[in-house]
Design a protein around this motif. Structure first.
Motif, PDB file in Angstrom:
ATOM      1  N   SER A  74      29.615  61.817 -45.076  1.00  0.00           N
ATOM      2  CA  SER A  74      30.162  61.961 -43.549  1.00  0.00           C
ATOM      3  C   SER A  74      29.522  60.671 -43.278  1.00  0.00           C
ATOM      4  O   SER A  74      28.823  59.448 -43.818  1.00  0.00           O
ATOM      5  CB  SER A  74      28.986  63.129 -43.042  1.00  0.00           C
ATOM      6  OG  SER A  74      28.168  62.898 -43.180  1.00  0.00           O
ATOM      7  N   GLN A  75      30.385  60.347 -41.925  1.00  0.00           N
ATOM      8  CA  GLN A  75      30.123  59.270 -41.527  1.00  0.00           C
ATOM      9  C   GLN A  75      28.522  59.431 -40.741  1.00  0.00           C
ATOM     10  O   GLN A  75      28.150  58.020 -41.034  1.00  0.00           O
ATOM     11  CB  GLN A  75      31.077  59.166 -40.013  1.00  0.00           C
ATOM     12  CG  GLN A  75      30.650  58.255 -39.155  1.00  0.00           C
ATOM     13  CD  GLN A  75      31.168  56.412 -39.886  1.00  0.00           C
ATOM     14  OE1 GLN A  75      32.071  56.779 -40.986  1.00  0.00           O
ATOM     15  NE2 GLN A  75      30.118  55.447 -39.863  1.00  0.00           N
ATOM     16  N   THR A  76      27.901  59.996 -40.807  1.00  0.00           N
ATOM     17  CA  THR A  76      26.230  60.169 -40.103  1.00  0.00           C
ATOM     18  C   THR A  76      25.976  59.311 -41.755  1.00  0.00           C
ATOM     19  O   THR A  76      24.761  58.464 -41.444  1.00  0.00           O
ATOM     20  CB  THR A  76      25.448  61.290 -40.242  1.00  0.00           C
ATOM     21  OG1 THR A  76      26.853  61.407 -38.947  1.00  0.00           O
ATOM     22  CG2 THR A  76      24.226  61.565 -39.712  1.00  0.00           C
TER      23      THR A  76
ATOM     24  N   PRO B  99      19.376  62.737 -39.943  1.00  0.00           N
ATOM     25  CA  PRO B  99      19.178  61.816 -41.009  1.00  0.00           C
ATOM     26  C   PRO B  99      18.169  60.642 -40.833  1.00  0.00           C
ATOM     27  O   PRO B  99      18.480  60.369 -39.005  1.00  0.00           O
ATOM     28  CB  PRO B  99      20.804  61.319 -41.035  1.00  0.00           C
ATOM     29  CG  PRO B  99      21.987  62.541 -40.618  1.00  0.00           C
ATOM     30  CD  PRO B  99      20.741  62.852 -39.447  1.00  0.00           C
ATOM     31  N   PRO B 100      17.437  60.234 -41.366  1.00  0.00           N
ATOM     32  CA  PRO B 100      17.094  59.092 -41.089  1.00  0.00           C
ATOM     33  C   PRO B 100      17.613  58.213 -40.145  1.00  0.00           C
ATOM     34  O   PRO B 100      18.069  57.503 -39.933  1.00  0.00           O
ATOM     35  CB  PRO B 100      15.865  58.242 -42.666  1.00  0.00           C
ATOM     36  CG  PRO B 100      16.960  59.123 -43.337  1.00  0.00           C
ATOM     37  CD  PRO B 100      17.313  60.399 -43.082  1.00  0.00           C
ATOM     38  N   ILE B 101      16.749  58.228 -39.094  1.00  0.00           N
ATOM     39  CA  ILE B 101      16.919  56.732 -37.817  1.00  0.00           C
ATOM     40  C   ILE B 101      18.062  56.235 -37.618  1.00  0.00           C
ATOM     41  O   ILE B 101      18.776  55.513 -37.883  1.00  0.00           O
ATOM     42  CB  ILE B 101      15.970  55.438 -37.999  1.00  0.00           C
ATOM     43  CG1 ILE B 101      16.620  55.256 -39.218  1.00  0.00           C
ATOM     44  CG2 ILE B 101      14.603  56.120 -37.518  1.00  0.00           C
ATOM     45  CD1 ILE B 101      15.731  53.698 -40.193  1.00  0.00           C
ATOM     46  N   ALA B 102      19.600  57.141 -37.949  1.00  0.00           N
ATOM     47  CA  ALA B 102      20.722  57.597 -38.254  1.00  0.00           C
ATOM     48  C   ALA B 102      20.779  56.480 -36.572  1.00  0.00           C
ATOM     49  O   ALA B 102      22.133  55.873 -36.128  1.00  0.00           O
ATOM     50  CB  ALA B 102      22.108  58.149 -38.446  1.00  0.00           C
TER      51      ALA B 102
ATOM     52  N   ALA C 203      23.309  56.148 -41.956  1.00  0.00           N
ATOM     53  CA  ALA C 203      21.844  55.873 -42.651  1.00  0.00           C
ATOM     54  C   ALA C 203      21.584  55.012 -43.081  1.00  0.00           C
ATOM     55  O   ALA C 203      20.641  54.343 -42.979  1.00  0.00           O
ATOM     56  CB  ALA C 203      21.559  57.755 -42.928  1.00  0.00           C
ATOM     57  N   MET C 204      22.811  54.914 -45.005  1.00  0.00           N
ATOM     58  CA  MET C 204      22.634  53.831 -45.660  1.00  0.00           C
ATOM     59  C   MET C 204      22.585  52.948 -44.638  1.00  0.00           C
ATOM     60  O   MET C 204      22.122  51.530 -45.401  1.00  0.00           O
ATOM     61  CB  MET C 204      23.889  54.362 -46.864  1.00  0.00           C
ATOM     62  CG  MET C 204      23.424  55.434 -47.169  1.00  0.00           C
ATOM     63  SD  MET C 204      21.725  55.986 -48.010  1.00  0.00           S
ATOM     64  CE  MET C 204      21.879  54.426 -48.903  1.00  0.00           C
ATOM     65  N   GLU C 205      23.058  52.314 -43.827  1.00  0.00           N
ATOM     66  CA  GLU C 205      23.734  51.426 -43.241  1.00  0.00           C
ATOM     67  C   GLU C 205      22.742  50.930 -43.051  1.00  0.00           C
ATOM     68  O   GLU C 205      21.928  49.382 -42.286  1.00  0.00           O
ATOM     69  CB  GLU C 205      24.703  51.450 -42.576  1.00  0.00           C
ATOM     70  CG  GLU C 205      26.057  51.080 -42.875  1.00  0.00           C
ATOM     71  CD  GLU C 205      27.601  50.847 -41.794  1.00  0.00           C
ATOM     72  OE1 GLU C 205      27.127  50.777 -40.527  1.00  0.00           O
ATOM     73  OE2 GLU C 205      28.266  50.468 -42.474  1.00  0.00           O
ATOM     74  N   THR C 206      21.851  51.679 -42.230  1.00  0.00           N
ATOM     75  CA  THR C 206      20.171  51.380 -42.126  1.00  0.00           C
ATOM     76  C   THR C 206      19.251  51.283 -42.744  1.00  0.00           C
ATOM     77  O   THR C 206      19.394  50.042 -42.395  1.00  0.00           O
ATOM     78  CB  THR C 206      19.779  52.503 -41.102  1.00  0.00           C
ATOM     79  OG1 THR C 206      20.758  52.687 -40.553  1.00  0.00           O
ATOM     80  CG2 THR C 206      18.536  52.363 -40.151  1.00  0.00           C
ATOM     81  N   GLU C 207      19.315  51.395 -43.995  1.00  0.00           N
ATOM     82  CA  GLU C 207      18.157  51.522 -44.624  1.00  0.00           C
ATOM     83  C   GLU C 207      18.856  50.199 -45.783  1.00  0.00           C
ATOM     84  O   GLU C 207      17.534  48.861 -45.648  1.00  0.00           O
ATOM     85  CB  GLU C 207      18.012  52.007 -46.039  1.00  0.00           C
ATOM     86  CG  GLU C 207      17.425  51.764 -47.456  1.00  0.00           C
ATOM     87  CD  GLU C 207      17.589  53.309 -48.229  1.00  0.00           C
ATOM     88  OE1 GLU C 207      16.681  53.367 -49.515  1.00  0.00           O
ATOM     89  OE2 GLU C 207      18.114  54.224 -47.827  1.00  0.00           O
ATOM     90  N   ILE C 208      19.770  49.685 -45.924  1.00  0.00           N
ATOM     91  CA  ILE C 208      20.149  48.050 -46.212  1.00  0.00           C
ATOM     92  C   ILE C 208      20.168  46.699 -45.410  1.00  0.00           C
ATOM     93  O   ILE C 208      19.144  46.396 -45.610  1.00  0.00           O
ATOM     94  CB  ILE C 208      22.213  48.059 -45.965  1.00  0.00           C
ATOM     95  CG1 ILE C 208      22.314  48.957 -47.412  1.00  0.00           C
ATOM     96  CG2 ILE C 208      22.528  46.756 -46.171  1.00  0.00           C
ATOM     97  CD1 ILE C 208      23.957  49.523 -47.591  1.00  0.00           C
ATOM     98  N   ASN C 209      20.192  47.587 -43.924  1.00  0.00           N
ATOM     99  CA  ASN C 209      19.391  46.859 -42.710  1.00  0.00           C
ATOM    100  C   ASN C 209      18.533  46.003 -42.937  1.00  0.00           C
ATOM    101  O   ASN C 209      17.680  45.259 -43.095  1.00  0.00           O
ATOM    102  CB  ASN C 209      20.373  46.213 -41.727  1.00  0.00           C
ATOM    103  CG  ASN C 209      21.232  46.159 -41.110  1.00  0.00           C
ATOM    104  OD1 ASN C 209      20.719  45.269 -41.014  1.00  0.00           O
ATOM    105  ND2 ASN C 209      22.020  46.792 -40.907  1.00  0.00           N
ATOM    106  N   MET C 210      17.271  47.116 -43.515  1.00  0.00           N
ATOM    107  CA  MET C 210      15.884  47.595 -43.559  1.00  0.00           C
ATOM    108  C   MET C 210      15.349  46.539 -44.517  1.00  0.00           C
ATOM    109  O   MET C 210      14.426  44.690 -44.538  1.00  0.00           O
ATOM    110  CB  MET C 210      15.574  48.422 -43.167  1.00  0.00           C
ATOM    111  CG  MET C 210      15.450  49.317 -41.973  1.00  0.00           C
ATOM    112  SD  MET C 210      14.194  48.185 -40.523  1.00  0.00           S
ATOM    113  CE  MET C 210      15.126  49.552 -39.093  1.00  0.00           C
ATOM    114  N   MET C 211      16.032  46.106 -45.198  1.00  0.00           N
ATOM    115  CA  MET C 211      15.828  46.259 -46.706  1.00  0.00           C
ATOM    116  C   MET C 211      16.224  45.249 -47.189  1.00  0.00           C
ATOM    117  O   MET C 211      15.335  43.814 -47.563  1.00  0.00           O
ATOM    118  CB  MET C 211      16.612  46.925 -47.338  1.00  0.00           C
ATOM    119  CG  MET C 211      16.386  48.090 -48.099  1.00  0.00           C
ATOM    120  SD  MET C 211      16.595  48.915 -49.587  1.00  0.00           S
ATOM    121  CE  MET C 211      15.686  47.813 -50.790  1.00  0.00           C
ATOM    122  N   ARG C 212      16.715  43.718 -46.368  1.00  0.00           N
ATOM    123  CA  ARG C 212      17.939  42.936 -46.435  1.00  0.00           C
ATOM    124  C   ARG C 212      16.975  42.405 -46.184  1.00  0.00           C
ATOM    125  O   ARG C 212      16.590  40.515 -45.376  1.00  0.00           O
ATOM    126  CB  ARG C 212      19.413  43.060 -46.596  1.00  0.00           C
ATOM    127  CG  ARG C 212      19.942  42.821 -44.810  1.00  0.00           C
ATOM    128  CD  ARG C 212      21.012  42.874 -45.284  1.00  0.00           C
ATOM    129  NE  ARG C 212      21.778  42.812 -43.686  1.00  0.00           N
ATOM    130  CZ  ARG C 212      22.197  42.937 -43.134  1.00  0.00           C
ATOM    131  NH1 ARG C 212      22.839  40.928 -43.442  1.00  0.00           N
ATOM    132  NH2 ARG C 212      22.883  42.388 -41.636  1.00  0.00           N
TER     133      ARG C 212
END
Length: 473
Positions: free
Chosen positions: A226-228, A154-157, A232-241
């Motif tokens: 999955s938790q992974t 997964p991207p940069i998880a 990964a989605m938390e990462t994307e949210i962090n980047m966007m915000r």
């Protein structure tokens, strides 16, 4: 370990050698009665050695010493006189085990390699990579195969996305992601959901706010398998915000409900740059050079904002450039975005879309912001010719050619200006240290030929079949 033990034990027995010689005879007699098998250090064996070796006869003293050593090693622990022997280290299970494939060059093989796993051989054959190419570029071939067969993570998880590298990285809210993900049903706040796109991670919908009907948003729906995936989605949210820039899609909020995560973002109804390119190709048209200059300028401004926060986008392509009916262009999809901290000035994670990927990224070498510059150059070629170079090749062969053929170029360079060709050349230098930076490209004279925003808005509306007099909301 055994040699060290022999040395220590011989020193211990040296002082008592005479006494043990006398006791040895009694031990030999006792052992001959108790043992069901003949020991290599028994008297019978000693006598045989004595008869056959003459001057090399083992003394009873030495046999007693060896016998004492053997007894201390193989006797149950509770019978040991030396308590130091009772301390034993348990044998742990193997860790970090990896299967090594031993491969060597073989000119007589159909693939140019001997020892390749069968599915690797099939990959090379299907990709049309022959023995001559393998012979000429063995390391590049191995790198491409390694990348292609690497498990898709997964991207940069696992990236340390919150690592602050300078003061600029601390200008936004760094509270935990979980604190901004609302545990509520998004249908309580939005209505009229209409699917407008499908991506690798989920579907995208257009929706209207219940509180403010004039406020329309884009909602990305991702199934949390999955938790992974969640990380990964938390990462994307962090980047966007963390990125507030006019050329980057804005993030509003997120909802987690049942098995799905919903990301609420700015809606750009002009669609993606890919939609514009395909619409023109269907009508046997292409973007003009001045329009390409405008697109490159907008993307460069977005990348400048991202790089200022020490981030790399890593997936710059036409699909991830969104437009509105006023001619704005914004970078989207931060699933592959990564943070660079002072401790990790270059990265080695391999991610991205093959046809737009920089050669150093494909080969798994350390890379930095310059991979986005390469992708921008491929994007410019895509705008000029309707598709990225090597799109007709399989992904594996395309990656092989990217790393071995040198920089791609225009099919008919004579049809384009010197300024555009120079701009492309500076983006697509194989050596990243010689590749132009974002700041250098923003000053390139090619961008001065760009059309204005109003002209671009007219093109976008034409491609989306929206009349010019309809206002954009």
């Amino acid at each position: 370990m055994f040699a060290r033990f022999l040395k220590d034990t011989s020193h211990e027995h040296k002082q008592n050698a005479i006494d043990k010689t006398k006791k040895g005879e009694q031990r030999v007699a006792t052992e001959k009665e108790n043992d069901s098998h003949t020991s290599p250090f028994s008297e019978s064996s000693t006598s045989k050695i004595s008869q056959g070796s003459g001057d090399e006869t083992l003394s009873k003293r030495k046999i007693d010493l060896y016998r004492a050593v053997i007894r201390k090693i193989f006797t149950p622990l509770e019978n040991h006189e030396d308590l130091r022997l009772a301390v034993s280290a348990p044998i742990s299970s193997p860790s970090q085990v990896s299967h090594k494939v031993h491969v060597e060059y073989d000119p007589n093989s159909s693939t140019g390699f001997a020892g390749l796993p069968p599915h690797w051989e099939q990959l090379l054959l299907n990709a049309g990579i022959g023995t001559q190419e393998v012979e000429q570029y063995p390391q590049e071939t191995a790198d491409v195969l390694r990348f292609h067969n690497k498990p898709h993570l997964p991207p940069i998880a696992t990236d340390d996305i919150l690592a602050a590298s300078d003061d600029q990285c601390n200008d936004f809210d760094m509270s935990p992601v979980c604190s901004i993900i609302l545990q509520q049903d998004p249908y309580m706040f939005y209505k009229d959901l209409k699917k407008i796109g499908e991506g690798a991670s989920g579907s995208v919908y257009k929706a209207t706010s219940l509180d403010c009907p004039q406020h329309r948003v884009a909602m990305k729906k991702v199934k949390l398998t999955s938790q992974t995936v969640h990380e990964a989605m938390e990462t994307e949210i962090n980047m966007m915000r963390s990125i507030q820039h006019e050329n980057v899609v804005r993030f509003y909020e997120a909802y987690e409900w049942e098995e799905y995560l919903w990301l609420v973002m700015e809606l750009l109804e002009g669609g993606s740059l890919t939609d514009i390119i395909y619409f023109l190709m269907e009508h046997k048209c292409y973007l003009e050079e001045k329009q390409i200059a405008f697109i490159c300028q907008e993307v460069l401004k977005g990348l400048e904002g991202i790089h200022a926060l020490r981030r790399i986008h890593r997936d710059v392509k036409s699909d991830n450039v969104l437009t509105d009916f006023n001619g704005h262009m914004k970078l989207a999809d931060f699933g592959y975005c990564a943070q660079i901290s002072n401790e990790k000035l270059k990265r080695t994670t391999v991610v991205g879309t093959p046809y737009w990927m920089a050669p150093e990224l494909i080969r798994g070498k350390p890379y930095d912001f310059k991979v986005d510059v390469w992708s921008l150059g491929i994007l410019a070629l895509e705008c000029a010719e309707g598709e990225p170079p090597l799109l007709h090749e399989t992904p594996l062969r395309a990656m092989f050619l990217i790393t071995t053929r040198g920089p791609p170029g225009l099919k008919n360079p004579e049809n384009w200006s010197c300024l555009f060709r120079d701009f492309l050349q500076k983006c697509l230098i194989i050596d990243p240290s010689k590749r132009a930076s974002i700041k250098e490209l923003l000053l390139h004279p090619f961008l001065k030929t760009a059309c204005n925003r109003k002209e671009m808005a007219k093109l976008i509306r034409l491609c989306r079949k929206v009349p010019e007099h309809v206002p954009f909301m």
